[in-house]
Design an enzyme around this catalytic site. Structure first.
Site, PDB file in Angstrom:
ATOM      1  N   HIS A 157     -25.459   3.020 -11.360  1.00  0.00           N
ATOM      2  CA  HIS A 157     -24.817   3.783 -12.536  1.00  0.00           C
ATOM      3  C   HIS A 157     -25.335   4.983 -12.123  1.00  0.00           C
ATOM      4  O   HIS A 157     -25.453   6.468 -13.228  1.00  0.00           O
ATOM      5  CB  HIS A 157     -25.477   3.639 -14.099  1.00  0.00           C
ATOM      6  CG  HIS A 157     -25.434   2.121 -14.273  1.00  0.00           C
ATOM      7  ND1 HIS A 157     -24.959   0.775 -13.787  1.00  0.00           N
ATOM      8  CD2 HIS A 157     -24.229   2.333 -15.617  1.00  0.00           C
ATOM      9  CE1 HIS A 157     -24.142  -0.206 -15.228  1.00  0.00           C
ATOM     10  NE2 HIS A 157     -23.697   0.838 -15.721  1.00  0.00           N
ATOM     11  N   GLU A 176     -11.018   3.636 -17.468  1.00  0.00           N
ATOM     12  CA  GLU A 176     -11.379   5.305 -17.190  1.00  0.00           C
ATOM     13  C   GLU A 176      -9.889   5.729 -16.725  1.00  0.00           C
ATOM     14  O   GLU A 176      -9.814   6.640 -16.865  1.00  0.00           O
ATOM     15  CB  GLU A 176     -12.449   5.346 -16.380  1.00  0.00           C
ATOM     16  CG  GLU A 176     -13.900   4.964 -16.784  1.00  0.00           C
ATOM     17  CD  GLU A 176     -13.401   2.820 -16.806  1.00  0.00           C
ATOM     18  OE1 GLU A 176     -13.067   3.334 -16.499  1.00  0.00           O
ATOM     19  OE2 GLU A 176     -14.907   2.809 -17.536  1.00  0.00           O
ATOM     20  N   HIS A 201      12.852   7.834   1.402  1.00  0.00           N
ATOM     21  CA  HIS A 201      13.389   7.087   0.908  1.00  0.00           C
ATOM     22  C   HIS A 201      14.641   7.193   0.333  1.00  0.00           C
ATOM     23  O   HIS A 201      15.049   7.381  -0.829  1.00  0.00           O
ATOM     24  CB  HIS A 201      12.306   7.044  -0.055  1.00  0.00           C
ATOM     25  CG  HIS A 201      10.975   6.499  -0.049  1.00  0.00           C
ATOM     26  ND1 HIS A 201      10.131   8.083   0.654  1.00  0.00           N
ATOM     27  CD2 HIS A 201      10.186   5.410   1.149  1.00  0.00           C
ATOM     28  CE1 HIS A 201       8.944   7.530   0.867  1.00  0.00           C
ATOM     29  NE2 HIS A 201       8.701   6.403   1.198  1.00  0.00           N
ATOM     30  N   HIS A 258      14.411   1.140   2.519  1.00  0.00           N
ATOM     31  CA  HIS A 258      13.389   2.056   1.945  1.00  0.00           C
ATOM     32  C   HIS A 258      13.464   2.588   1.697  1.00  0.00           C
ATOM     33  O   HIS A 258      13.083   4.283   1.499  1.00  0.00           O
ATOM     34  CB  HIS A 258      11.554   0.754   1.924  1.00  0.00           C
ATOM     35  CG  HIS A 258      10.432   1.395   1.099  1.00  0.00           C
ATOM     36  ND1 HIS A 258      10.315   1.292  -0.450  1.00  0.00           N
ATOM     37  CD2 HIS A 258       9.847   1.849   1.820  1.00  0.00           C
ATOM     38  CE1 HIS A 258       9.009   2.048  -0.626  1.00  0.00           C
ATOM     39  NE2 HIS A 258       8.850   2.855   1.334  1.00  0.00           N
TER      40      HIS A 258
HETATM   41  C1  TPP Z   1      -1.526   4.505  -4.561  1.00  0.00           C
HETATM   42  C2  TPP Z   1      -0.307   4.393  -3.200  1.00  0.00           C
HETATM   43  N1  TPP Z   1      -0.526   3.465  -2.512  1.00  0.00           N
HETATM   44  C3  TPP Z   1       0.189   3.621  -1.285  1.00  0.00           C
HETATM   45  C4  TPP Z   1       1.352   4.070  -1.332  1.00  0.00           C
HETATM   46  C5  TPP Z   1       2.179   3.633  -0.051  1.00  0.00           C
HETATM   47  N2  TPP Z   1       3.306   3.287  -1.449  1.00  0.00           N
HETATM   48  C6  TPP Z   1       4.659   4.062  -1.107  1.00  0.00           C
HETATM   49  S1  TPP Z   1       6.058   3.552  -1.620  1.00  0.00           S
HETATM   50  C7  TPP Z   1       5.425   1.913  -1.264  1.00  0.00           C
HETATM   51  C8  TPP Z   1       6.199   0.816  -1.736  1.00  0.00           C
HETATM   52  C9  TPP Z   1       6.831   0.794  -3.040  1.00  0.00           C
HETATM   53  O1  TPP Z   1       7.469  -0.263  -3.445  1.00  0.00           O
HETATM   54  P1  TPP Z   1       8.648  -0.084  -5.094  1.00  0.00           P
HETATM   55  O2  TPP Z   1       8.028   0.321  -5.525  1.00  0.00           O
HETATM   56  O3  TPP Z   1       9.181  -1.962  -5.121  1.00  0.00           O
HETATM   57  O4  TPP Z   1       9.764   0.806  -4.321  1.00  0.00           O
HETATM   58  P2  TPP Z   1      10.596   0.554  -2.803  1.00  0.00           P
HETATM   59  O5  TPP Z   1      10.479  -0.574  -2.611  1.00  0.00           O
HETATM   60  O6  TPP Z   1      11.602  -0.065  -4.313  1.00  0.00           O
HETATM   61  O7  TPP Z   1      11.715   1.950  -2.881  1.00  0.00           O
HETATM   62  C10 TPP Z   1       4.528   1.840  -0.977  1.00  0.00           C
HETATM   63  C11 TPP Z   1       3.139   0.943  -0.442  1.00  0.00           C
HETATM   64  C12 TPP Z   1       1.854   4.966  -2.274  1.00  0.00           C
HETATM   65  N3  TPP Z   1       2.547   5.771  -2.410  1.00  0.00           N
HETATM   66  N4  TPP Z   1       0.966   5.044  -3.304  1.00  0.00           N
END
Ligand code: TPP
Length: 678
Positions: A480, A418, A38, A269
């Site tokens: 529960h 939690e 990334h 990204h």
């Molecule tokens: C819990 C979770 N859900 C989905 C992902 C997959 N994922 C990685 S980065 C991302 C998008 C994040 O967007 P942002 O924080 O704006 O990052 P940017 O595009 O600015 O690098 C997703 C959905 C993950 N790593 N963790």
């Protein structure tokens, strides 16, 4: 508050832009070489990171574990190359240029997402979005609590977080920022990569939150700045450090900054830029160097930043050494992960008391007594509950609750949060100085699970006290009553799942959890009273072997009954029924499958016996088959529970001594038949 004493870095001709571009191009080149990763986030946040590291962060690359360092948490873990570039540039040992070239490859120090314990300088494992910011809340809490106990001379640092849109969209972030705002954790500073882009495209596709207003509503200081303007970044951090509240700095940035055809778009990204675009970016940012090459002057400047905290660290060591000259200090005890000497005696005493008095109490009550018994000997035990203190029985009599204006306490009211509790406990454990434990109902383990999994992956000591562990909780009903939770928690590698069956076992399970330096634990405890079954106790902790023989019939066994927790007493009754019918049944208590799995084959065979086996647990079968073998029978749940008194539920769902005895007879008959036809 002591202002951190950082040595000034000699002014050179190196510009801010060059410093930031060094990060950008290491990220670009590493992702390109790995053919995955990334680049967009590191390119966008390079300016912010440069200002933070060069002007504010108190750290010494030569000693990544220095306890009074500032913590830097990359919550947006997908942008791992931002962190690896910084660790390399500032001179962390082992984060070499070769390691950057081996980004995401087998055995490298630079895995896809930052992993705690794997790469020096990585404070916590991130990647699952939202975890980093919530973990940082725990670090910021630990910092203030430790500061309240030992003062500014020893504990005086900040927790900085870089989080993206993804982290702030996650539900976990709501719990975490709400808790941090309530507790006024002013050492927490979140730098939000406000680039308005996530994977699917513009964040406007799915989110229209006003993040600044949202954080303010949760009791934070919050502002928005141009994330590419070094002076604006610097002024905002300066301001945040003075705030009496946690701070959000929304840094408006451009994802993929500098890549002419990718910047500002989701295309930056999560994919390599490609040779053409990289060449154009090099031209646009005036970076004419070969891949991974950093001009000497730029590297020297970064290395100077990496060494800038040296004098502050040395001064801190000197201060703590003086503290130590009068013998072991409570401060050193707190930082030492080993248990203090008074602990073993305290635990032994309560275990002996249980063995003598044989109390007929719920294991959650036994746990309360254990906590009360060890609290004084373990001043760094930091308890809590997600609003179930009176049910979980987690607060020691001597524990004072932590409040926004009272940091001297030892008990956290986490509220109905939690997930944030579990993540914050990870942060507390990672920060050091405390052993965190926290309570909720076992059925809500699902709400905490992502953070529990990370604790297991990070190999940290975090203790979850999860009460109301079966249909035995009764009238609250199937919402529960956990049925699949034991199996699903046992499926997490390196998580110790304990289900003690009486008070002595509860004390032993606590002891195992406290001694497990490299594993989180879940203590699954009953709501209902259970009869004591441990007749005599030696010095050995039998729960530590995972499973052990409670009753060995004279003259050899016909069948082995294996049970956990509240069902051990059912197995004991079943053994008596079988004896009446002329069968010899051994009874095994198996409070921790994970520890039993670690025993030698010989020990396992001796405990299980080479006879038919019956397992009994008021839960679904899960991986019981491993212990029961081909002729085995399982008595337990096959679906959800129901709302009724516990005794009725046990009867209706067929988890009774009679059912276990019948299952034993079936399994004996089957095994005899199998032998006859063999
Ligand atoms: C819990 C979770 N859900 C989905 C992902 C997959 N994922 C990685 S980065 C991302 C998008 C994040 O967007 P942002 O924080 O704006 O990052 P940017 O595009 O600015 O690098 C997703 C959905 C993950 N790593 N963790």
């Amino acid at each position: 508050m002591n202002a951190p004493v950082l040595s000034p870095v000699a002014r050179t001709e190196v510009s801010h832009a060059e410093m930031a571009n060094a990060i950008r191009f290491l990220a670009i080149d590493a992702v390109e070489k790995a053919k995955s990763g990334h680049p967009g986030m590191p390119m966008g946040m390079a300016d912010v990171a440069t200002v933070l590291f060069s002007r504010f962060l108190k750290f010494d690359a030569a000693d990544p574990a220095w306890p009074d360092r500032d913590r830097f948490v990359l919550s947006a873990g997908h942008g791992s190359m931002l962190l690896y570039a910084l660790l390399h540039l500032t001179g962390y040992q082992g984060v070499t240029s070769d390691e950057l070239r081996a980004f995401r490859q087998w055995g490298s120090k630079t895995p896809g997402h930052p992993e705690f314990g794997h790469t020096p300088g990585v404070e916590t494992t991130t990647g699952p979005l939202g975890q980093g910011i919530a973990t940082a809340v725990g670090m910021a809490l630990a910092e203030r609590l430790l500061n309240a106990r030992f003062g500014d001379d020893f504990v005086d640092h900040f927790i900085y977080v870089i989080a993206g849109d993804g982290c702030l969209m996650e539900g976990l972030s709501h719990e975490a920022i709400s808790l941090a705002g309530h507790l006024r954790l002013n050492r927490l500073i979140v730098l939000f990569d406000d680039n308005q882009i996530s994977i699917d495209g513009a964040t406007s596709l799915s989110c229209s939150d006003d993040q600044v207003a949202r954080f303010k509503a949760s009791g934070w200081s919050a502002c928005r700045i141009d994330g590419h303007d070094p002076e604006a970044i610097s002024a905002a951090i300066e301001q945040a450090r003075k705030s009496e509240r946690p701070s959000l700095i929304a840094c408006r940035t451009v994802i993929g900054f500098g890549a002419p055809n990718r910047q500002g778009s989701e295309k930056a990204h999560g994919a390599p830029l490609g040779a053409d675009e990289i060449a154009k970016t090099r031209a646009a940012l005036d970076w004419p160097y070969q891949p991974f090459a950093i001009p000497e002057s730029v590297l020297a400047q970064w290395r100077g930043i990496g060494a800038r905290g040296q004098s502050a660290r040395r001064a801190w060591i000197e201060r703590t050494r003086r503290l130590n000259s009068a013998g072991r200090s409570p401060f050193h005890d707190a930082l030492n992960r080993k248990l203090p000497c008074g602990y073993a005696d305290a635990l032994a005493q309560i275990r002996d008391r249980f063995a003598t008095e044989r109390p007929n109490i719920a294991t959650r009550q036994a746990s309360q007594l254990v906590i009360d018994a060890i609290a004084e000997a373990l001043p760094n035990l930091l308890g809590g509950s997600a609003d179930l203190t009176h049910s979980n029985l987690t607060r020691a009599k001597t524990h004072q609750p932590v409040k926004p204006d009272f940091r001297g306490g030892s008990y956290i009211h986490y509220g109905v949060r939690e997930h944030a509790m579990a993540a914050a406990m990870n942060g507390i454990a990672l920060h050091g100085g405390f052993i965190p434990y926290g309570g909720t109902f076992l059925t809500f383990a699902d709400y905490s699970r992502p953070a529990i999994r990370l604790a297991a992956l990070m190999r940290i000591r975090v203790i979850h006290v999860m009460t109301h562990d079966s249909i035995g909780l009764g009238e609250d009903g199937p919402t529960h009553q956990p049925v699949e939770h034991l199996a699903s928690l046992r499926a997490i590698p390196n998580l110790l799942v304990f289900r003690p069956g009486d008070a002595v076992e509860t004390a032993e399970a606590w002891d195992c959890a406290l001694r497990a330096q490299a594993s989180p634990s879940v203590l699954c405890l009953s709501r209902q009273a259970l009869p004591a079954f441990r007749e005599s106790i030696g010095s050995a902790n039998l729960v530590a072997s995972g499973a052990y023989v409670v009753i060995e019939p004279e003259g050899g066994r016909d069948v082995t009954l294996i049970a956990t927790g509240s069902e051990v007493s059912i197995a004991l009754k079943a053994a008596k029924l079988l004896t009446k019918d002329g069968f010899r049944a051994a009874v095994v208590s198996a409070p921790c499958f994970d520890l039993f799995r670690q025993q030698s084959r010989e020990y396992q065979a001796a405990v299980l016996g080479s006879v038919p086996r019956v397992g009994v647990e008021a839960a679904i079968e899960g991986d019981w088959a491993r212990w029961l073998g081909d002729a085995g029978e399982f008595v337990g749940m096959t679906g959800f529970g129901a709302s009724a008194p516990a005794e009725v539920l046990y009867r209706e769902f067929g988890i009774t001594a009679e059912a276990v005895a019948t299952a034993a007879l079936h399994s004996l008959a089957r095994s005899r038949m199998a032998k006859a036809y063999a």
